[in-house]
Design a protein around this motif. Structure first.
Motif, PDB file in Angstrom:
ATOM      1  N   LYS A 211       0.831  -1.200   0.000  1.00 50.85           N
ATOM      2  CA  LYS A 211       0.000   0.000   0.000  1.00 50.85           C
ATOM      3  C   LYS A 211       0.876   1.266   0.000  1.00 50.85           C
ATOM      4  O   LYS A 211       0.670   2.186  -0.788  1.00 50.85           O
ATOM      5  CB  LYS A 211      -0.902  -0.025   1.251  1.00 50.85           C
ATOM      6  N   GLU A 212       1.874   1.277   0.887  1.00 49.09           N
ATOM      7  CA  GLU A 212       2.751   2.445   0.989  1.00 49.09           C
ATOM      8  C   GLU A 212       3.497   2.670  -0.334  1.00 49.09           C
ATOM      9  O   GLU A 212       3.629   3.811  -0.785  1.00 49.09           O
ATOM     10  CB  GLU A 212       3.736   2.260   2.143  1.00 49.09           C
ATOM     11  N   GLN A 213       3.959   1.587  -0.949  1.00 47.78           N
ATOM     12  CA  GLN A 213       4.654   1.754  -2.229  1.00 47.78           C
ATOM     13  C   GLN A 213       3.734   2.373  -3.267  1.00 47.78           C
ATOM     14  O   GLN A 213       4.126   3.245  -4.041  1.00 47.78           O
ATOM     15  CB  GLN A 213       5.214   0.424  -2.762  1.00 47.78           C
ATOM     16  N   LYS A 226       8.656  15.274  -9.135  1.00 52.68           N
ATOM     17  CA  LYS A 226       9.176  13.959  -8.747  1.00 52.68           C
ATOM     18  C   LYS A 226       9.212  12.975  -9.919  1.00 52.68           C
ATOM     19  O   LYS A 226       9.540  11.795  -9.745  1.00 52.68           O
ATOM     20  CB  LYS A 226       8.329  13.378  -7.605  1.00 52.68           C
ATOM     21  N   HIS A 227       8.872  13.493 -11.137  1.00 53.74           N
ATOM     22  CA  HIS A 227       8.876  12.602 -12.305  1.00 53.74           C
ATOM     23  C   HIS A 227      10.229  11.945 -12.537  1.00 53.74           C
ATOM     24  O   HIS A 227      10.326  10.800 -12.979  1.00 53.74           O
ATOM     25  CB  HIS A 227       8.446  13.383 -13.559  1.00 53.74           C
ATOM     26  N   TRP A 228      11.294  12.664 -12.222  1.00 53.25           N
ATOM     27  CA  TRP A 228      12.645  12.137 -12.466  1.00 53.25           C
ATOM     28  C   TRP A 228      12.933  10.895 -11.640  1.00 53.25           C
ATOM     29  O   TRP A 228      13.822  10.109 -11.975  1.00 53.25           O
ATOM     30  CB  TRP A 228      13.691  13.221 -12.188  1.00 53.25           C
ATOM     31  N   LYS A 229      12.175  10.716 -10.583  1.00 56.36           N
ATOM     32  CA  LYS A 229      12.381   9.534  -9.741  1.00 56.36           C
ATOM     33  C   LYS A 229      11.622   8.317 -10.269  1.00 56.36           C
ATOM     34  O   LYS A 229      11.784   7.203  -9.757  1.00 56.36           O
ATOM     35  CB  LYS A 229      11.886   9.802  -8.307  1.00 56.36           C
ATOM     36  N   PHE A 230      10.751   8.553 -11.264  1.00 57.58           N
ATOM     37  CA  PHE A 230       9.871   7.483 -11.717  1.00 57.58           C
ATOM     38  C   PHE A 230      10.353   6.867 -13.037  1.00 57.58           C
ATOM     39  O   PHE A 230      10.796   7.570 -13.937  1.00 57.58           O
ATOM     40  CB  PHE A 230       8.449   8.026 -11.901  1.00 57.58           C
ATOM     41  N   ALA A 231      10.261   5.548 -13.126  1.00 54.37           N
ATOM     42  CA  ALA A 231      10.543   4.853 -14.386  1.00 54.37           C
ATOM     43  C   ALA A 231       9.404   3.873 -14.625  1.00 54.37           C
ATOM     44  O   ALA A 231       8.854   3.310 -13.684  1.00 54.37           O
ATOM     45  CB  ALA A 231      11.873   4.130 -14.294  1.00 54.37           C
ATOM     46  N   MET A 232       9.035   3.691 -15.898  1.00 56.44           N
ATOM     47  CA  MET A 232       7.940   2.772 -16.211  1.00 56.44           C
ATOM     48  C   MET A 232       8.241   1.368 -15.665  1.00 56.44           C
ATOM     49  O   MET A 232       7.332   0.646 -15.265  1.00 56.44           O
ATOM     50  CB  MET A 232       7.710   2.702 -17.720  1.00 56.44           C
ATOM     51  N   GLY A 233       9.521   1.033 -15.618  1.00 54.33           N
ATOM     52  CA  GLY A 233       9.913  -0.281 -15.113  1.00 54.33           C
ATOM     53  C   GLY A 233       9.494  -0.495 -13.660  1.00 54.33           C
ATOM     54  O   GLY A 233       9.319  -1.637 -13.225  1.00 54.33           O
ATOM     55  N   ASP A 234       9.314   0.611 -12.912  1.00 53.92           N
ATOM     56  CA  ASP A 234       8.884   0.489 -11.511  1.00 53.92           C
ATOM     57  C   ASP A 234       7.526  -0.208 -11.427  1.00 53.92           C
ATOM     58  O   ASP A 234       7.259  -0.952 -10.479  1.00 53.92           O
ATOM     59  CB  ASP A 234       8.770   1.877 -10.858  1.00 53.92           C
ATOM     60  N   LEU A 235       6.659   0.065 -12.419  1.00 54.28           N
ATOM     61  CA  LEU A 235       5.330  -0.560 -12.411  1.00 54.28           C
ATOM     62  C   LEU A 235       5.417  -2.052 -12.724  1.00 54.28           C
ATOM     63  O   LEU A 235       4.669  -2.857 -12.166  1.00 54.28           O
ATOM     64  CB  LEU A 235       4.403   0.141 -13.403  1.00 54.28           C
ATOM     65  N   ASP A 236       6.353  -2.399 -13.627  1.00 46.58           N
ATOM     66  CA  ASP A 236       6.571  -3.828 -13.914  1.00 46.58           C
ATOM     67  C   ASP A 236       7.009  -4.552 -12.638  1.00 46.58           C
ATOM     68  O   ASP A 236       6.493  -5.626 -12.320  1.00 46.58           O
ATOM     69  CB  ASP A 236       7.656  -4.003 -14.990  1.00 46.58           C
ATOM     70  N   ALA A 237       7.967  -3.933 -11.935  1.00 52.53           N
ATOM     71  CA  ALA A 237       8.472  -4.562 -10.707  1.00 52.53           C
ATOM     72  C   ALA A 237       7.347  -4.666  -9.678  1.00 52.53           C
ATOM     73  O   ALA A 237       7.257  -5.654  -8.942  1.00 52.53           O
ATOM     74  CB  ALA A 237       9.652  -3.756 -10.154  1.00 52.53           C
ATOM     75  N   ARG A 238       6.465  -3.651  -9.650  1.00 54.32           N
ATOM     76  CA  ARG A 238       5.344  -3.688  -8.692  1.00 54.32           C
ATOM     77  C   ARG A 238       4.394  -4.842  -8.995  1.00 54.32           C
ATOM     78  O   ARG A 238       3.866  -5.479  -8.081  1.00 54.32           O
ATOM     79  CB  ARG A 238       4.591  -2.352  -8.716  1.00 54.32           C
ATOM     80  N   TRP A 259      28.906 -12.785  10.501  1.00 49.70           N
ATOM     81  CA  TRP A 259      29.834 -11.734  10.055  1.00 49.70           C
ATOM     82  C   TRP A 259      29.138 -10.657   9.214  1.00 49.70           C
ATOM     83  O   TRP A 259      29.729  -9.614   8.945  1.00 49.70           O
ATOM     84  CB  TRP A 259      31.001 -12.358   9.271  1.00 49.70           C
ATOM     85  N   ALA A 260      27.888 -10.887   8.819  1.00 44.31           N
ATOM     86  CA  ALA A 260      27.193  -9.890   7.995  1.00 44.31           C
ATOM     87  C   ALA A 260      25.684 -10.075   8.137  1.00 44.31           C
ATOM     88  O   ALA A 260      25.003 -10.532   7.227  1.00 44.31           O
ATOM     89  CB  ALA A 260      27.614 -10.019   6.523  1.00 44.31           C
ATOM     90  N   PRO A 261      25.156  -9.699   9.328  1.00 43.37           N
ATOM     91  CA  PRO A 261      23.735  -9.946   9.605  1.00 43.37           C
ATOM     92  C   PRO A 261      22.809  -8.957   8.883  1.00 43.37           C
ATOM     93  O   PRO A 261      23.190  -7.826   8.582  1.00 43.37           O
ATOM     94  CB  PRO A 261      23.644  -9.723  11.125  1.00 43.37           C
ATOM     95  N   TRP A 262      21.604  -9.427   8.607  1.00 42.19           N
ATOM     96  CA  TRP A 262      20.558  -8.589   8.035  1.00 42.19           C
ATOM     97  C   TRP A 262      19.675  -8.023   9.151  1.00 42.19           C
ATOM     98  O   TRP A 262      19.262  -8.753  10.052  1.00 42.19           O
ATOM     99  CB  TRP A 262      19.644  -9.410   7.120  1.00 42.19           C
ATOM    100  N   THR A 263      19.361  -6.740   9.060  1.00 42.31           N
ATOM    101  CA  THR A 263      18.347  -6.138   9.913  1.00 42.31           C
ATOM    102  C   THR A 263      17.178  -5.743   9.025  1.00 42.31           C
ATOM    103  O   THR A 263      17.371  -5.095   7.984  1.00 42.31           O
ATOM    104  CB  THR A 263      18.909  -4.895  10.635  1.00 42.31           C
ATOM    105  N   VAL A 264      15.983  -6.165   9.395  1.00 45.51           N
ATOM    106  CA  VAL A 264      14.785  -5.744   8.671  1.00 45.51           C
ATOM    107  C   VAL A 264      14.291  -4.448   9.302  1.00 45.51           C
ATOM    108  O   VAL A 264      14.068  -4.388  10.520  1.00 45.51           O
ATOM    109  CB  VAL A 264      13.690  -6.826   8.730  1.00 45.51           C
ATOM    110  N   VAL A 265      14.151  -3.398   8.486  1.00 43.07           N
ATOM    111  CA  VAL A 265      13.775  -2.084   8.997  1.00 43.07           C
ATOM    112  C   VAL A 265      12.354  -1.737   8.555  1.00 43.07           C
ATOM    113  O   VAL A 265      12.096  -1.594   7.361  1.00 43.07           O
ATOM    114  CB  VAL A 265      14.748  -0.996   8.474  1.00 43.07           C
ATOM    115  N   PRO A 266      11.413  -1.635   9.518  1.00 44.25           N
ATOM    116  CA  PRO A 266      10.067  -1.197   9.138  1.00 44.25           C
ATOM    117  C   PRO A 266      10.200   0.205   8.541  1.00 44.25           C
ATOM    118  O   PRO A 266      10.729   1.099   9.203  1.00 44.25           O
ATOM    119  CB  PRO A 266       9.304  -1.146  10.458  1.00 44.25           C
ATOM    120  N   ALA A 267       9.752   0.406   7.289  1.00 45.51           N
ATOM    121  CA  ALA A 267      10.123   1.623   6.572  1.00 45.51           C
ATOM    122  C   ALA A 267       8.926   2.385   6.006  1.00 45.51           C
ATOM    123  O   ALA A 267       9.101   3.271   5.173  1.00 45.51           O
ATOM    124  CB  ALA A 267      11.126   1.286   5.467  1.00 45.51           C
ATOM    125  N   ASP A 268       7.712   2.059   6.461  1.00 48.41           N
ATOM    126  CA  ASP A 268       6.559   2.860   6.027  1.00 48.41           C
ATOM    127  C   ASP A 268       6.679   4.281   6.572  1.00 48.41           C
ATOM    128  O   ASP A 268       6.232   5.238   5.944  1.00 48.41           O
ATOM    129  CB  ASP A 268       5.235   2.215   6.478  1.00 48.41           C
TER     130      ASP A 268
END
Lengths: 305, 305
Positions: A211-213, A226-238, A259-268
């Protein structure tokens, strides 16, 4: 002015005081809850695998409940990180590699600005990874990555990374599941080698909701600035949201290592995302017990003629 | 003109004929005797470890017994390798990394001239590795190596390599045996990753005797036109002959893998050294079953206006 900022300005370290130590311990325990458990030596989890569904993208576990106050804390932390980075640079025993991964609009650029922009550009570098060019495709996928690893005393922040090579190709069926598994192992080996040679590695998965995306993409379409941040490919990925989430879940399970742990960051929430990442980076730097290099006895009493 | 040269010129491959196949099989068996056995998964040998004493630096197992004839064969092989390299370049499915290691005066430069100088410089590249500079020392020791790995269709010959990092530091006590063992594993992982991503790796240890090195160094001292090849440090290294031989033996045992085997090359004879390396490289290229890329149907009937 926050008490942390005062500490940074005075050269004292908040974690040295008894109250500071208690605060750091509580923070560490809280951060650990958002860290992906380590994969076993056999590549499998002990017990059940981590599921992305267990991590709420809308959570704000580190928030004070007051957005304005949280923003002030992020600013204070960014200043504190600048102080730590100065010491890190002088110490030169370590390198720090920070990996930022997340779907489009998850806030990788915003994290760079919010968390790392107070540090001196002398000691902080960033690399943004796009689709590989011809020169890069002609070699193994880790080649271009290795060229950009941080030098002694440097902090390198990757905006996307080699993890794109276990996201885009498998989701699009360009490599088989066996090849993807092979890459997980290669990445773990590569990161372990970096770690054994003095590189601290922190990996953040910026976790936003579908939803946030949607709202953020719509904003980029509706707002001409903000058009410069958008690419049509973003919709394909969505449209491939589910397979990408699955690919993320798979890689988190396969490549969160001691040695290289992942942290999941709530990012909404952008503010909370910055707050949490700043806290985790500060923690990692403080754990290093950084110090200025020892005095040079040869310089004692030396008079410049 | 040797029959092999005739084959190369005609585009036929000697290994395709029944006589050629028999010859290749005999050669392969003979070459295998000079290959260091693979290390087990636990890093130990099955049975006894390879000892450098088992390999006679003065041996000439591939010689015809006639030096002039051997030299002609080397020249013919170099031409043949040029033909194979053209095909390798066109095919572009593989990369070839050749590692040349050996003490001072063991003939690394001479091998480059004798074996690889007939190939087109377009497809063959070399990298000579010296002591790391400040920029390189600031990162892990594999960083500068990774930057120079061959691209698709390329042959890269390393004159010295990352193996210096498990020779010089342990012999001089700069790293512990545990750190050296850690590096063996890192190197094996790194090479396996390269191999899994399409790089063929051949490693040659140019094996000369203490006596032969003494004569070659003396020649460099006595002959003013060879002074540029001599450094006082060469004599220091010669004084450490035994620890260096031991370090070589250790690394050969630890890093000869299915994906990147070591071949020990008796190198007291320069002609024989070139002959043997040329034969091994040809074998590796022939085993790849190289082919020109498939025709492009889109070009069929295309008329340039």
């Amino acid at each position: 002015m926050n008490s942390k900022t005062a500490d940074a300005a005075s050269g004292r370290n908040a974690s040295d005081s008894p109250a500071g130590k208690g605060e750091r311990k509580a923070l560490a325990e809280k951060l650990l809850r958002w860290q992906v458990p380590e994969a076993g030596a056999d590549g499998k989890k002990n017990g059940k695998a981590c599921s992305l569904a267990d991590f709420d993208p809308g959570a704000k576990p580190f928030s004070s409940g007051d957005k304005a106050r949280d923003k002030e804390t992020v600013d204070a932390l960014a200043l504190e990180l600048d102080g730590l980075q100065n010491l890190f640079y002088a110490d030169r025993r370590y390198r720090l590699l920070v990996v930022l991964q997340g779907t489009d609009t998850s806030g990788k650029d915003g994290t760079l600005r919010g968390v790392f922009s107070r540090m001196s550009p002398l000691g902080v570098h960033t690399a943004a990874w796009k689709a590989p060019n011809e020169d890069e495709r002609a070699r193994d996928y880790l080649w271009r990555i290795h060229r950009k690893v941080p030098a002694a005393g440097e902090i390198m922040v990757f905006n996307r990374s080699h993890y794109e090579d276990v996201l885009v190709p498998p989701v699009n069926g360009w490599i088989t599941p066996a090849q993807t598994a092979e890459r997980y192992q290669q990445i773990n080996d590569f990161e372990r080698m970096l770690s054994e040679n003095g590189t601290v590695i922190l990996k953040f998965m910026l976790h936003i909701s579908f939803k946030e995306q949607g709202e953020r993409l719509q904003e980029r379409i509706d707002d001409a600035t903000k058009h410069w941040k958008f690419a049509m490919g973003d919709l394909d990925a969505r449209r491939q949201w589910k397979p990408y989430q699955q690919a993320y879940e798979d890689l988190l399970n396969a490549t969160s290592t001691p040695w290289a742990p992942w942290t999941v960051v709530p990012a909404d929430s952008k503010t909370h995302r910055n707050l949490m990442i700043a806290l985790r980076v500060r923690q990692a730097l403080e754990q290093l017990d950084l110090r200025y290099p020892p005095e040079n006895p040869a310089l004692k009493g030396l008079v410049v003629q």
